[in-house]
Design an enzyme around this catalytic site. Structure first.
Site, PDB file in Angstrom:
ATOM      1  N   SER A  30      27.576 -62.115  37.638  1.00  0.00           N
ATOM      2  CA  SER A  30      28.770 -61.335  37.961  1.00  0.00           C
ATOM      3  C   SER A  30      29.406 -61.845  39.256  1.00  0.00           C
ATOM      4  CB  SER A  30      28.400 -59.848  38.042  1.00  0.00           C
ATOM      5  OG  SER A  30      29.545 -59.031  38.006  1.00  0.00           O
ATOM      6  N   ASP A  90      31.772 -57.566  26.853  1.00  0.00           N
ATOM      7  CA  ASP A  90      31.720 -57.259  28.288  1.00  0.00           C
ATOM      8  C   ASP A  90      33.073 -56.694  28.714  1.00  0.00           C
ATOM      9  OD1 ASP A  90      31.532 -57.208  31.054  1.00  0.00           O
ATOM     10  OD2 ASP A  90      30.516 -59.139  31.192  1.00  0.00           O
ATOM     11  N   HIS A 104      27.721 -56.399  29.818  1.00  0.00           N
ATOM     12  CA  HIS A 104      27.825 -57.164  31.062  1.00  0.00           C
ATOM     13  C   HIS A 104      26.504 -57.761  31.533  1.00  0.00           C
ATOM     14  CE1 HIS A 104      29.476 -58.577  34.770  1.00  0.00           C
ATOM     15  NE2 HIS A 104      28.746 -57.766  35.512  1.00  0.00           N
TER      16      HIS A 104
END
Length: 267
Positions: A107, A212, A242
């Site tokens: 991320s 996601d 995610h």
């Protein structure tokens, strides 16, 4: 369960806590960069799989995250966090001379890993980007507000496993409050720098969930296309949300990651 040990390093803007998971006879080093608002302790399962593949694993809590110094989730320059990763890399490389280093970023940590790889490629054997914030990110639209609204991350976007979201909500080291303007500005600036920077020359694997919603694959791809090097691989997982390392098919994801790493380390 493999117990981690802690160390502290001096970062650009304060002391950082680093978790270490030790391998008996390590053949390589895995350096993990966690995502926004979370901390290194959420990578216990990941670290155990990496140790099983003979990795010595290190994962710092970034500035303002977990148990490290700094106002929670606030930083003004992503380059300083990239510099913190380099400080840690220098320390562990001195302790384990000759071992190849693989950088794994998730991320926001994927953004940091991409930027690190642009600036310090000579120190890396390979890079793994998990649902990286690259290209464009809809969360940056919050900067248009005079006051940042309190829109914390929806735990249901993390995984199809409801226990993952429940654990996230119950974790006192996870930030559950609003985004902070300086941090969003720093992320925006970092994305622009990455877009204008060189392609990644180290072997790179990009993994992303097709579903996601927090960091949509299509948005990330606009940044991936700017930095894609000659040896670039990708896996997009149908139904994945995610946090692929916490998903219902996490064993498949980890197998793909370890296959990639093993191939690159033995090539």
């Amino acid at each position: 369960m493999i117990e981690s040990t802690d160390r502290e390093i001096t970062g650009r803007h304060g002391n950082l806590v680093v978790r270490e998971w030790a391998a008996t006879n390590p053949g390589w080093i895995a350096l993990i960069a966690h995502g926004y608002g979370e901390h290194s302790g959420r990578y216990q399962w990941v670290a155990e799989q990496l140790v099983g593949a003979r990795a010595q694993v290190y994962a710092p809590d970034h500035l303002g995250h977990g148990r490290s110094d700094g106002e929670r989730v606030r930083f003004t320059d992503a380059e300083s966090i990239v510099a913190d990763l380099e400080t840690l890399r220098q320390q562990i490389a001195a302790e384990h001379p000759g071992l190849p280093i693989v950088l794994i970023g998730h991320s926001m940590g994927g953004m940091l890993a991409a930027r690190y790889a642009q600036e310090h490629q000579e120190h890396l054997a390979a890079v793994v980007l998990s649902a990286p914030v690259l290209g464009t990110w809809h969360v940056l639209d919050l900067l248009e507000h005079d006051e940042i609204p309190d829109t914390p991350i929806d735990p249901e976007t993390l995984s199809r496993d409801p226990e993952v979201g429940a654990a996230y909500l119950a974790d006192p080291l996870v930030w559950h409050g609003p985004f902070k303007r300086p941090t969003l500005r720093a992320i925006d600036s970092c994305l622009l720098a990455i877009n204008d920077g060189p392609a990644l020359e180290r072997p790179t694997l990009w993994v992303h969930g097709e579903d996601d919603e927090l960091v949509p694959e299509a948005d990330t791809r606009t940044g991936i296309d700017r930095i894609r090097g000659d040896e670039f691989h990708e896996h997009i997982y149908p139904g994945g949300r995610h946090e692929l390392f916490n998903e219902t098919n996490k064993d498949e994801v980890m197998s793909d990651v370890l296959t990639f790493i093993g191939r690159e380390l033995n090539s």
